[in-house]
Scaffold this motif. Structure first.
Motif, short mmCIF file in Angstrom:
data_model
loop_
_atom_site.label_atom_id
_atom_site.label_comp_id
_atom_site.label_asym_id
_atom_site.label_seq_id
_atom_site.Cartn_x
_atom_site.Cartn_y
_atom_site.Cartn_z
N CYS A 126 -8.95 -2.44 -4.24
CA CYS A 126 -7.91 -1.49 -4.63
C CYS A 126 -7.31 -1.88 -5.97
O CYS A 126 -7.19 -3.07 -6.28
CB CYS A 126 -6.80 -1.44 -3.57
SG CYS A 126 -7.39 -1.01 -1.91
N SER A 127 -6.93 -0.89 -6.73
CA SER A 127 -6.28 -1.12 -8.02
C SER A 127 -5.23 -0.06 -8.23
O SER A 127 -5.56 1.13 -8.36
CB SER A 127 -7.30 -1.09 -9.16
OG SER A 127 -6.68 -1.30 -10.41
N LYS A 128 -3.97 -0.45 -8.24
CA LYS A 128 -2.90 0.52 -8.50
C LYS A 128 -2.94 1.02 -9.94
O LYS A 128 -2.62 2.18 -10.20
CB LYS A 128 -1.54 -0.09 -8.20
CG LYS A 128 -1.27 -0.32 -6.71
CD LYS A 128 0.15 -0.76 -6.49
CE LYS A 128 0.47 -0.86 -5.01
NZ LYS A 128 1.88 -1.24 -4.77
N GLN A 148 -12.13 -3.23 1.07
CA GLN A 148 -11.83 -2.26 0.03
C GLN A 148 -11.25 -2.98 -1.18
O GLN A 148 -10.38 -3.83 -1.03
CB GLN A 148 -10.81 -1.22 0.50
CG GLN A 148 -11.34 -0.25 1.54
CD GLN A 148 -10.26 0.73 1.99
OE1 GLN A 148 -9.08 0.52 1.74
NE2 GLN A 148 -10.68 1.79 2.67
N HIS A 208 -11.88 1.42 -4.53
CA HIS A 208 -11.33 2.40 -3.60
C HIS A 208 -10.43 3.32 -4.42
O HIS A 208 -9.27 3.01 -4.70
CB HIS A 208 -10.54 1.69 -2.50
CG HIS A 208 -9.97 2.61 -1.48
ND1 HIS A 208 -10.72 3.51 -0.78
CD2 HIS A 208 -8.68 2.78 -1.05
CE1 HIS A 208 -9.95 4.19 0.05
NE2 HIS A 208 -8.71 3.77 -0.10
N THR A 256 0.80 -1.22 0.00
CA THR A 256 0.00 0.00 0.00
C THR A 256 0.83 1.27 0.00
O THR A 256 0.28 2.36 -0.08
CB THR A 256 -0.91 0.03 1.24
OG1 THR A 256 -0.09 0.06 2.41
CG2 THR A 256 -1.78 -1.21 1.29
N ASP A 293 -8.86 6.03 -4.01
CA ASP A 293 -7.62 6.57 -3.45
C ASP A 293 -6.42 5.66 -3.71
O ASP A 293 -5.28 6.09 -3.59
CB ASP A 293 -7.81 6.77 -1.94
CG ASP A 293 -6.79 7.73 -1.37
OD1 ASP A 293 -6.45 8.70 -2.06
OD2 ASP A 293 -6.31 7.50 -0.25
N SER A 294 -6.68 4.41 -4.09
CA SER A 294 -5.58 3.47 -4.33
C SER A 294 -5.01 3.57 -5.74
O SER A 294 -3.93 3.05 -6.01
CB SER A 294 -6.08 2.03 -4.12
OG SER A 294 -7.04 1.67 -5.11
N ARG A 299 -8.37 -5.57 2.42
CA ARG A 299 -8.19 -5.04 1.06
C ARG A 299 -7.94 -6.16 0.05
O ARG A 299 -7.27 -7.13 0.35
CB ARG A 299 -7.01 -4.05 1.02
CG ARG A 299 -7.26 -2.78 1.81
CD ARG A 299 -6.09 -1.84 1.73
NE ARG A 299 -4.92 -2.38 2.42
CZ ARG A 299 -4.70 -2.25 3.72
NH1 ARG A 299 -5.57 -1.61 4.48
NH2 ARG A 299 -3.63 -2.75 4.27
N PHE A 351 -6.36 -6.38 -3.79
CA PHE A 351 -5.64 -5.67 -4.85
C PHE A 351 -5.75 -6.46 -6.15
O PHE A 351 -5.49 -7.66 -6.18
CB PHE A 351 -4.15 -5.51 -4.49
CG PHE A 351 -3.87 -4.37 -3.58
CD1 PHE A 351 -3.44 -3.15 -4.06
CD2 PHE A 351 -4.04 -4.50 -2.21
CE1 PHE A 351 -3.18 -2.08 -3.22
CE2 PHE A 351 -3.78 -3.45 -1.35
CZ PHE A 351 -3.35 -2.23 -1.86
#
Length: 461
Positions: free
Chosen positions: A177-179, A175, A199, A126, A201-202, A144, A146
């Motif tokens: 998340c996906s970079k 959450q 999410h 993260t 913000d990720s 989370r 990912f």
């Protein structure tokens, strides 16, 4: 034939007796845990897999490195194990906080439990300080998942659809998340249903290709405002309604991205938010390709560069129809991009004098390592063909002589390359570099792609 080791015999026994394997998870040595998990997945021992998820002794389960992101059955059983954790709480051994479905290297599963523990820390995934791994999943930070997310037209990806539905019903505890987020040609409803669960913000990298009609632009705005950690932005082949292409793009760049306290779709009053430009205050990579900017005023692009001048490391404005007036307007802001290491502006119409002026600014950027520039318009025949422009070899040779002198005078520290325009006539891009002998040589050559649908001299119809 060599005899099996005690370790191999123990592993075989556990795989043959699922009840024994499940009862041994609380006392199983850490160095056997990852090995057993790999074998359980390979042999499809689903009940043991579900139990191992509930007893996973590391902060992260890097499932994507083991099975990729297409094994729906394995992912479903894994999520079933998470459901037990969410409902009953984690056991004394479980430290699981993150399910990683990203396609990483398999080495993480073969390097031992110490490497697994370090590589799967919450901080590594993260980019934030690690949380207390002993905390129950019902406490902060939330659990989370990912995964690399791609939104495209056509049928839903079965794994993504399942994960979206699973997360949507567990929003308070999970959450998604996906970079890296890719939005390819897709419907507005599909974009909204996906981004409404992610999410935001990720997201650190956003790639948008082959869409952007008016409604798409409007629906994306509130989500862009929440991408506070965005580092890379790539917009390519943006196609809007022909009657309002320039108006919509101007609204997107100037009203939406660069100003504060704006409201999109005033008639319906749908989207209100403040300081939207903060989304881009830490942008590191910006790429606009085949996004026609020829009729856009100089203010939006200049203002954007001013806002990201302290963080921008890579800037590409390729095949955008940028005029010399626009270029002149952004040069002061470009000169302030002190962290810039890569710059590309090929595919735009530019005279030799304008190129020299541009080089006088980029030559001052001490972090710049590589620059891709268009061959000046003096390199081409005066006649502009319907599908592209012909390079006049005699004129191009004279331009190259002039460029040698310009480079000697300015002495830029970065690698300088010029590119002949990509067009349907020649079907290729050719990049020229100055050799130690003083001659210009072709160092790279790429075939024509559908993205390069107009040349730098001919504006699109």
């Amino acid at each position: 034939m060599s005899l099996p080791t005690l370790r191999q015999l123990a592993m075989q026994s556990l795989l043959e007796d699922q009840a024994l394997a499940m009862s041994a998870l609380d006392v199983l040595p850490l160095d056997l845990f990852a090995t057993l998990f790999r074998e359980v997945v390979a042999k499809r021992r689903m009940e043991v897999l579900k139990a191992m998820v509930q007893a996973w002794p590391f902060a992260c389960l890097p499932l994507g490195a083991l099975v990729g992101s297409a094994d729906l059955e394995i992912i479903q059983v894994t999520l079933d194990g998470f459901d037990v954790l969410l409902e009953q709480g984690a056991g004394p051994r479980c430290k699981l906080q993150v399910l990683d479905l990203q396609n990483m290297s398999l080495n993480i599963w073969t390097s031992g439990y110490i490497a697994m523990s370090q590589a799967c820390s919450a901080a590594a995934l993260t980019d934030k300080p690690a949380a207390n791994h002993c905390a129950a999943l019902r406490e902060e930070p939330p659990f989370r998942i990912f995964m690399d997310v791609t939104i495209s037209d056509g049928p839903w990806d079965c794994v993504l659809a399942h994960v979206l539905q699973w997360v949507e019903t567990r929003r308070e505890k999970v959450q998604l998340c996906s970079k890296k987020l890719q939005i390819l040609f897709a419907s507005t409803s599909k974009i909204q249903s996906t981004l409404g669960v992610l999410h935001l913000d990720s997201i650190q990298e956003l790639v948008v290709d082959d869409l952007w009609h008016l409604r798409t632009v409007e629906c994306m705005v509130p989500y862009l405002a929440q991408m506070k950690n965005l580092r890379k932005l790539s917009l390519a082949t943006m196609k809007m309604e022909c009657s309002c292409t320039l108006e919509n793009l101007h609204k997107y760049l100037s009203e939406v991205l660069l100003q504060e306290n704006r409201q999109i779709n005033d008639r319906e009053g749908l989207f209100r938010y403040e300081k939207l430009d903060e989304v881009f205050s830490q942008l590191k990579h910006l790429r606009l390709r085949t996004v026609y900017l020829g009729d856009l005023g100089p203010v939006p692009l200049r203002a954007l560069l001013e806002r990201v001048s302290g963080t921008l490391e890579a800037l590409a404005l390729e095949h955008c129809g940028i005029t010399e007036a626009q270029l002149s307007a952004i040069l002061p802001a470009l000169s302030q991009c002190s962290q810039l290491s890569f710059f590309s502006i090929y595919g735009n119409r530019m005279s030799l004098a304008a190129l020299q002026n541009l080089l006088s600014h980029t030559a001052r950027l001490r972090q710049l390592q590589r620059g891709l520039y268009p061959a000046p318009v003096e390199s081409y025949d005066h006649e502009c063909l319907l599908y592209g422009c012909r390079v006049n070899r005699e004129q191009f040779a004279q331009v190259c002589v002039s460029l040698v002198q310009i480079l000697r005078n300015l002495q830029p520290v970065h690698k300088f390359q010029i590119c002949t325009y990509s067009c349907m006539g020649c079907r290729k891009n050719q990049f020229y570099s100055l050799a130690p002998s003083g001659n210009w040589v072709v160092t790279e050559e790429y075939p024509f792609t559908r993205e390069s649908n107009y040349c730098g001299v001919c504006a699109p119809e």
